[in-house]
Design an enzyme around this catalytic site. Structure first.
Site, PDB file in Angstrom:
ATOM      1  N   ARG A  71     -31.223  24.728  27.144  1.00 21.86           N
ATOM      2  CA  ARG A  71     -30.102  24.867  26.193  1.00 21.86           C
ATOM      3  C   ARG A  71     -30.559  25.628  24.949  1.00 21.86           C
ATOM      4  O   ARG A  71     -29.802  26.426  24.372  1.00 21.86           O
ATOM      5  CB  ARG A  71     -29.545  23.493  25.825  1.00 21.86           C
ATOM      6  CG  ARG A  71     -28.775  22.829  26.949  1.00 21.86           C
ATOM      7  CD  ARG A  71     -28.298  21.445  26.559  1.00 21.86           C
ATOM      8  NE  ARG A  71     -27.295  21.492  25.490  1.00 21.86           N
ATOM      9  CZ  ARG A  71     -26.897  20.395  24.812  1.00 21.86           C
ATOM     10  NH1 ARG A  71     -27.439  19.218  25.072  1.00 21.86           N
ATOM     11  NH2 ARG A  71     -25.978  20.491  23.872  1.00 21.86           N
ATOM     12  N   GLN A 102     -19.837  17.896  15.292  1.00 22.43           N
ATOM     13  CA  GLN A 102     -20.578  17.176  16.324  1.00 22.43           C
ATOM     14  C   GLN A 102     -21.494  18.141  17.075  1.00 22.43           C
ATOM     15  O   GLN A 102     -22.315  17.716  17.880  1.00 22.43           O
ATOM     16  CB  GLN A 102     -19.614  16.525  17.324  1.00 22.43           C
ATOM     17  CG  GLN A 102     -18.671  15.518  16.707  1.00 22.43           C
ATOM     18  CD  GLN A 102     -17.606  15.065  17.691  1.00 22.43           C
ATOM     19  OE1 GLN A 102     -17.851  14.225  18.563  1.00 22.43           O
ATOM     20  NE2 GLN A 102     -16.421  15.624  17.564  1.00 22.43           N
ATOM     21  N   VAL A 104     -24.370  20.911  17.928  1.00 23.25           N
ATOM     22  CA  VAL A 104     -25.812  20.967  17.599  1.00 23.25           C
ATOM     23  C   VAL A 104     -26.331  22.401  17.663  1.00 23.25           C
ATOM     24  O   VAL A 104     -27.533  22.634  17.637  1.00 23.25           O
ATOM     25  CB  VAL A 104     -26.610  20.066  18.572  1.00 23.25           C
ATOM     26  CG1 VAL A 104     -26.235  18.602  18.372  1.00 23.25           C
ATOM     27  CG2 VAL A 104     -26.414  20.484  20.031  1.00 23.25           C
ATOM     28  N   HIS A 120     -24.670  15.108  14.849  1.00 17.20           N
ATOM     29  CA  HIS A 120     -25.471  14.875  16.055  1.00 17.20           C
ATOM     30  C   HIS A 120     -26.766  15.667  16.073  1.00 17.20           C
ATOM     31  O   HIS A 120     -27.394  15.808  17.123  1.00 17.20           O
ATOM     32  CB  HIS A 120     -24.645  15.210  17.308  1.00 17.20           C
ATOM     33  CG  HIS A 120     -23.466  14.287  17.484  1.00 17.20           C
ATOM     34  ND1 HIS A 120     -22.450  14.531  18.378  1.00 17.20           N
ATOM     35  CD2 HIS A 120     -23.136  13.118  16.875  1.00 17.20           C
ATOM     36  CE1 HIS A 120     -21.561  13.552  18.324  1.00 17.20           C
ATOM     37  NE2 HIS A 120     -21.953  12.688  17.396  1.00 17.20           N
ATOM     38  N   CYS A 150     -50.239  14.574  15.342  1.00 17.40           N
ATOM     39  CA  CYS A 150     -50.699  13.253  15.835  1.00 17.40           C
ATOM     40  C   CYS A 150     -50.889  13.219  17.345  1.00 17.40           C
ATOM     41  O   CYS A 150     -51.344  12.205  17.898  1.00 17.40           O
ATOM     42  CB  CYS A 150     -49.722  12.155  15.407  1.00 17.40           C
ATOM     43  SG  CYS A 150     -48.195  12.116  16.394  1.00 17.40           S
ATOM     44  N   SER A 189     -12.592  16.320  21.997  1.00 17.24           N
ATOM     45  CA  SER A 189     -11.758  15.466  22.868  1.00 17.24           C
ATOM     46  C   SER A 189     -11.439  14.146  22.179  1.00 17.24           C
ATOM     47  O   SER A 189     -10.627  13.362  22.659  1.00 17.24           O
ATOM     48  CB  SER A 189     -12.494  15.209  24.184  1.00 17.24           C
ATOM     49  OG  SER A 189     -13.774  14.638  23.927  1.00 17.24           O
ATOM     50  N   PRO A 214      -6.275  23.271  22.854  1.00 19.05           N
ATOM     51  CA  PRO A 214      -5.292  23.652  23.890  1.00 19.05           C
ATOM     52  C   PRO A 214      -4.795  22.452  24.698  1.00 19.05           C
ATOM     53  O   PRO A 214      -3.782  22.516  25.365  1.00 19.05           O
ATOM     54  CB  PRO A 214      -6.062  24.640  24.774  1.00 19.05           C
ATOM     55  CG  PRO A 214      -7.502  24.428  24.470  1.00 19.05           C
ATOM     56  CD  PRO A 214      -7.575  23.901  23.086  1.00 19.05           C
TER      57      PRO A 214
HETATM   58  N1  APR Z   1     -10.593  26.043  21.281  1.00 15.35           N
HETATM   59  C1  APR Z   1     -10.340  24.773  20.867  1.00 15.35           C
HETATM   60  N2  APR Z   1     -10.586  23.678  21.614  1.00 15.35           N
HETATM   61  C2  APR Z   1     -11.091  23.886  22.847  1.00 15.35           C
HETATM   62  C3  APR Z   1     -11.383  25.176  23.352  1.00 15.35           C
HETATM   63  C4  APR Z   1     -11.100  26.280  22.516  1.00 15.35           C
HETATM   64  N3  APR Z   1     -11.336  27.547  22.916  1.00 15.35           N
HETATM   65  N4  APR Z   1     -11.884  25.035  24.615  1.00 15.35           N
HETATM   66  C5  APR Z   1     -11.909  23.706  24.867  1.00 15.35           C
HETATM   67  N5  APR Z   1     -11.435  23.020  23.816  1.00 15.35           N
HETATM   68  C6  APR Z   1     -11.307  21.572  23.655  1.00 15.35           C
HETATM   69  C7  APR Z   1     -11.074  20.798  24.936  1.00 15.35           C
HETATM   70  O1  APR Z   1      -9.685  20.699  25.225  1.00 15.35           O
HETATM   71  C8  APR Z   1     -11.664  19.419  24.564  1.00 15.35           C
HETATM   72  O2  APR Z   1     -10.661  18.582  24.003  1.00 15.35           O
HETATM   73  O3  APR Z   1     -12.533  21.120  23.153  1.00 15.35           O
HETATM   74  C9  APR Z   1     -12.695  19.753  23.502  1.00 15.35           C
HETATM   75  C10 APR Z   1     -14.126  19.557  23.955  1.00 15.35           C
HETATM   76  O4  APR Z   1     -14.312  18.177  24.195  1.00 15.35           O
HETATM   77  P1  APR Z   1     -15.765  17.649  24.623  1.00 15.35           P
HETATM   78  O5  APR Z   1     -16.325  18.532  25.667  1.00 15.35           O
HETATM   79  O6  APR Z   1     -15.628  16.183  24.876  1.00 15.35           O
HETATM   80  O7  APR Z   1     -16.660  17.907  23.320  1.00 15.35           O
HETATM   81  P2  APR Z   1     -16.770  16.999  22.033  1.00 15.35           P
HETATM   82  O8  APR Z   1     -15.470  16.345  21.693  1.00 15.35           O
HETATM   83  O9  APR Z   1     -17.399  17.816  20.977  1.00 15.35           O
HETATM   84  O10 APR Z   1     -17.822  15.866  22.498  1.00 15.35           O
HETATM   85  C11 APR Z   1     -18.253  14.970  21.511  1.00 15.35           C
HETATM   86  O11 APR Z   1     -19.834  14.027  23.081  1.00 15.35           O
HETATM   87  O12 APR Z   1     -21.339  14.362  24.780  1.00 15.35           O
HETATM   88  C12 APR Z   1     -21.223  14.105  23.429  1.00 15.35           C
HETATM   89  O13 APR Z   1     -22.788  14.661  21.782  1.00 15.35           O
HETATM   90  C13 APR Z   1     -21.827  15.222  22.613  1.00 15.35           C
HETATM   91  O14 APR Z   1     -21.090  16.060  20.468  1.00 15.35           O
HETATM   92  C14 APR Z   1     -20.663  15.753  21.789  1.00 15.35           C
HETATM   93  C15 APR Z   1     -19.683  14.587  21.805  1.00 15.35           C
END
Ligand code: APR
Length: 247
Positions: A71, A102, A104, A120, A150, A189, A214
């Site tokens: 990554r 959130q 990184v 995070h 260390c 999400s 979206p």
């Molecule tokens: N523009 C806006 N939103 C988008 C786009 C875009 N182009 N593409 C996807 N999304 C939205 C999706 O609909 C979804 O709701 O981004 C969101 C991504 O959700 P996750 O993948 O769950 O990411 P996130 O909410 O940041 O996860 C939170 O979970 O796994 C842990 O530490 C990790 O920081 C992360 C945390």
């Protein structure tokens, strides 16, 4: 995403003295960084229990480090997108403006945002499991890096499931959410705590909530405005509408 929603978002931002932006993986998706829970997201291909917990690292540090090493290498090939730059511009327009992320990947900083709270951690930070030694940057540290101070094993400078968030960051994020006139929630999400509760905190303290995503999320129900759009297009549209209000 309707013109009415864009205009309403611009009006709310124009009238705000304090803005808190809360971003998730969707904010970085348009830079080519995979999200976690979308259909093609990281958790559809990898098991977080095997890669993103302290127990996983204790059980198989070489496997966990290999995933983060990969990554990190990908991170060196991506750039902030126009939406990141819009947020960096808005930091200059609003006296009290902060991004709580959130993510990184460090893309907000690279786009020029200076007031960024990283809940995070960062992929470009690696720290020692035995002392306070850390390395910042994306240099390849090999397949099993150890501390030159260390001798203990190094680990990614990110927060794993089950770990405490950096206390200072969390307290600052909650304070920003409670204080803001407008919270703009982008690309999350809304299922991982405590970040997912920031919108509730903003609402409880009288702030308006704008969501850009979206897809509907648990935050959509409490949002004053929901722009069902990708973040780049939505941020550029709001920026244009806001500029017309100010001209
Ligand atoms: N523009 C806006 N939103 C988008 C786009 C875009 N182009 N593409 C996807 N999304 C939205 C999706 O609909 C979804 O709701 O981004 C969101 C991504 O959700 P996750 O993948 O769950 O990411 P996130 O909410 O940041 O996860 C939170 O979970 O796994 C842990 O530490 C990790 O920081 C992360 C945390």
């Amino acid at each position: 995403m309707t013109g009415e929603a864009i205009a309403r978002a611009a009006e709310l931002l124009d009238g705000a003295d304090s803005v808190c932006v809360s971003t998730g993986a969707g904010m970085s998706a348009e830079s080519g960084v995979p999200t976690f829970r979308d259909e093609d997201g990281l958790w559809s291909k990898f098991n977080p229990e095997e890669l993103a917990t302290p127990q996983a690292f204790a059980r198989d540090p070489l496997k966990v480090w290999a995933w983060y090493r990969h990554r990190r290498q990908k991170l060196a090939q991506i750039e902030p997108h126009a939406g990141h730059k819009v947020l960096a511009d808005w930091e200059q327009r609003v006296d009290d403006f902060v991004v709580v992320t959130q993510n990184v990947d460090g893309l907000h900083h690279r786009a020029g945002s200076e007031k960024v709270i990283e809940l995070h951690g960062r992929l470009d930070v690696v720290r020692c499991t035995g002392c306070d030694y850390e390395i910042v940057g994306l240099d390849d540290l090999g397949e099993d890096p150890h501390c030159e101070q260390c001798g203990e094993r190094l680990r990614p400078g990110v927060v794993w499931f089950g770990e405490m968030l950096p206390a200072g960051a969390l307290n600052a994020a909650i304070a920003a959410a409670q204080h803001c006139d407008v919270m703009l929630v982008i690309g999350t999400s809304g299922v991982v705590q405590p970040a997912a509760s920031l919108a509730d905190a903003a609402k409880a303290y009288g702030g308006a909530v704008i969501e850009i995503n979206p897809n509907r999320t648990p935050i959509s129900a409490l949002a004053d405005v929901w722009l069902d759009s990708g973040c780049g297009a939505a941020l550029k549209a709001i920026d244009a509408a806001w500029g017309r209000l100010e001209s």
